[in-house]
Design an enzyme around this catalytic site. Sequence first.
Site, PDB file in Angstrom:
ATOM      1  N   ASP A 252      -0.038   7.699  -1.565  1.00 56.73           N
ATOM      2  CA  ASP A 252      -1.344   8.147  -1.078  1.00 56.73           C
ATOM      3  C   ASP A 252      -1.479   9.621  -1.450  1.00 56.73           C
ATOM      4  OD1 ASP A 252      -3.520   9.079   0.549  1.00 56.73           O
ATOM      5  OD2 ASP A 252      -3.152   7.436   1.950  1.00 56.73           O
TER       6      ASP A 252
ATOM      7  N   HIS B 196      -5.669  -2.905   1.965  1.00 58.16           N
ATOM      8  CA  HIS B 196      -4.463  -2.118   1.712  1.00 58.16           C
ATOM      9  C   HIS B 196      -3.684  -1.888   2.992  1.00 58.16           C
ATOM     10  CE1 HIS B 196      -7.577   0.855   2.690  1.00 58.16           C
ATOM     11  NE2 HIS B 196      -6.620   1.683   3.054  1.00 58.16           N
TER      12      HIS B 196
ATOM     13  N   HIS C  37      -0.806   0.813   4.709  1.00 60.28           N
ATOM     14  CA  HIS C  37      -0.148   2.118   4.645  1.00 60.28           C
ATOM     15  C   HIS C  37       1.303   1.949   5.094  1.00 60.28           C
ATOM     16  CE1 HIS C  37      -3.912   4.601   4.490  1.00 60.28           C
ATOM     17  NE2 HIS C  37      -4.412   3.526   5.097  1.00 60.28           N
TER      18      HIS C  37
END
Length: 129
Positions: free
Chosen positions: A29, A93, A95
Site C-alpha cells: 500500500d 481487496h 489489507h
Amino acid sequence: MPSIFSRIVSGEIPAYKIAETDEFLAFLDVFPTAKGHTLVIPKQEIDYLFDLDDDLYAGLMRFAKQIAPAIEKAIPCQRIGVAVVGLEVPHAHVHLIPLNSMADMNFNNKLKISPEEFTEIAAKIRSFL
C-alpha cells in the site's frame, strides 16, 4: 473506467509487488498505516468483497494466508492484522497490516516512505515467500 487496482494489474500504474498468480496480486500500500502494509486483490475487478464467488473468495483468502507469514518475518511485529474496508477503491481487496498496537490499524495515520524504502521492504517480504 478501470479501478486503480485494475490499472496496477494491467501494468499501467507501477506497484511494489510482493507476489502474483494468474488470479491474485499482493503489493505494498503506498499510503501505509505501518511498514509492510500490503494489499491483496483478485485480478478480476469486482467492487465488493462479498460479491466474489465462493471459489474466488476462498482463493483470495488462501493467497493472503500465504503472504502474511512472509510479512511477519520481514517486518518485526506482534501479528498481522487483516482489514476489509471496501470504500476507498471500488475493487475488492484485503489489507494485511503488521501490528504492534491498535494504532497501526488507524487508516487516518499514514506513514511517509521513500521509493527506495518501499523497494527494500517489498524485496525483504518477497525473500520470505
